[in-house]
Design an enzyme around this catalytic site. Structure first.
Site: not given
Length: 466
Positions: A264, A436-438
């Site tokens: 994401p 990567d937004h995680r």
């Protein structure tokens, strides 16, 4: 007379096949253990495959352009086989998969260190190996002067050397691409180099002379996917060509699809005044023209300093955990004839701008020559992409899976800019960070991007601390 069949070995990195680029031997040639017999192109690099057997070449299984699966016949050799290959032949008779092969890197030698006649290299074919082989390996890159050309069949008379069955004597991937784009077949071009080596000027001369372009050679593989022609049912348009998705393009497609499917991603960007950096490099170049790093090397140095402050971006997600690295392998995008490759500078965080510049130049040349190893192309932990060389300002890049982020740098151009309360013309570029937004949130990504931008705008202050 015994005959040994050498299967295409496991080239590592999960690769299941390779495209045969060139034969380095002919039928009837006497070969030694460890002697390179073919050049093959995988999704990762162009490599030479050495033979584990000594003897006389009996059969070449394939022609230039063929795609050969791992474990399928590559070359058959008559005569005494190499003793070191006995274990492999036993597994082969039992129907086992050939063991993995490690193709030696720059440290590989072509003759025994002690000069003995019965010592193998010991580092070319690990698994069914070559220690105790039949002598030193003699690299046969080109046929001897006046001898037969390399080919997939028996040696032909000199008069037939220009026939359509002759494998072209060509080394440069650029020459191959130039001929392919021009619709020419290399085997129909007379080479001006040693022993008929086809050079770039030979292809350009053939194109300028209006040499007739032969019909495109269909890629191996059954069915309509290997041939052009017909009408597309959806659009009603004629189909001009069908190109199999393989090699480096297939590897890129799979990696990009996996990145977009699993990561994401989020994007932040900022315009940056690079005037001070451009002027700093200009001043350094006037004083030391030979040893001044390029702008990309300076930006890379700022990126590495930023990663030291925001290490979350130098990580990846693996098995439900965030894996953070002690050190940075900095990948950078390099455009080549085989597509966009991303070699990485190992231990980049330990290098200064000059060291980074030297590695960028070296690895770019290696990648463009098709000699980058799988390790060179898969060991990165963060990627820097300079798409400004294509004349564009910005790009929403795709993260180089399985990394956590990629920083793109657009072209540096003159733009109106407010500096010290006054409107002025400055050297401005756009930085784009995709992350990567995680792994991190906008605060971390924005903090890293702002740090790099501030370093570009005030390079002397930052470099003084590095």
């Amino acid at each position: 007379m015994s005959r040994q069949v050498f299967m295409l070995p496991d080239l590592g990195e999960g690769l299941t096949n390779a495209e045969l680029v060139n034969w380095l031997v002919n039928v009837g040639d006497e070969i030694r253990v460890d002697q390179p017999v073919a050049e093959v192109e995988t999704a990762k690099s162009l490599v030479e495959v050495p033979s584990p057997y000594a003897g006389t070449v009996a059969t070449l299984h394939g022609s230039a352009g063929d795609v050969i699966d791992v474990g399928k016949p590559l070359i058959s050799v008559d005569g005494a086989g190499a003793p070191a290959a006995d274990a492999y032949r036993t597994e082969e008779r039992a129907g086992a998969k050939p063991p993995a092969v490690e193709l030696a890197g720059p440290g590989r030698t072509d003759s025994p260190a002690d000069g003995s006649a019965d010592a193998g290299s010991g580092n070319v074919l690990i698994g069914y190996g070559t220690p105790g082989g039949l002598g030193s390996a003699r690299r046969t890159r080109r046929p001897k002067a006046g001898g037969p050309p390399r080919g997939a069949g028996a040696p032909a008379p000199a008069a037939a050397a220009s026939g359509p069955d002759r494998a072209p004597l060509v080394v440069s991937p650029l020459v191959r691409k130039l001929a392919r784009d021009g619709g020419l077949r290399l085997e129909q071009i007379a080479g001006s180099g040693p022993d008929g080596l086809v050079r770039r000027r030979d292809v350009e001369a053939a194109l300028a002379a209006g040499a007739p372009a032969s019909a495109p050679v269909s890629a191996p593989g059954p069915g309509p996917a290997a041939a052009a022609g017909g009408t597309d049912a959806r659009t009603g348009l004629g189909i001009a060509a069908r190109t199999p998705l393989r090699g480096v393009r297939k590897a890129v497609a799979e990696a990009m699809s996996r990145s977009r499917t699993e990561i994401p991603e989020a994007t932040v960007w900022v315009d940056v005044d690079a005037t001070a950096l451009v002027e700093l490099r200009r001043d350094l170049k006037e004083r030391d023209p030979e040893n001044t790093p390029g702008l990309l090397a300076f930006i890379a140095r700022f990126v590495l300093a930023g990663l030291a402050r925001f290490p979350e971006l130098n990580s990846r997600i693996e098995d439900g955990e965030i894996v953070r690295f002690d050190g940075v392998n900095l990948g950078f995008a390099a455009q080549t004839d085989r597509g966009l490759l991303v070699p990485s500078i190992r231990g980049a965080d330990r290098l200064n701008a000059r060291g980074l510049d030297a590695e960028i130049r070296r690895l770019t040349a290696v990648a463009r020559d098709g000699k980058a190893s799988p390790a060179d192309l898969t060991s990165g932990t963060f990627t820097l992409n300079n798409y400004g060389v294509f004349g564009v300002d910005g790009s929403a890049a795709i993260i180089n899976y399985p990394e956590a982020a990629i920083l793109g740098v657009g072209r540096i151009i003159d733009r109106p800019w407010v500096a010290h309360g006054q409107l002025a013309v400055r050297k401005v570029a756009e930085l784009v960070l995709v992350f990567d937004h995680r792994i991190c949130d906008g605060g971390t990504a924005g903090g890293f991007l702002r740090y790099v931008a501030d370093a570009i705008e005030n390079p002397a202050a930052v470099l003084a601390d590095l």
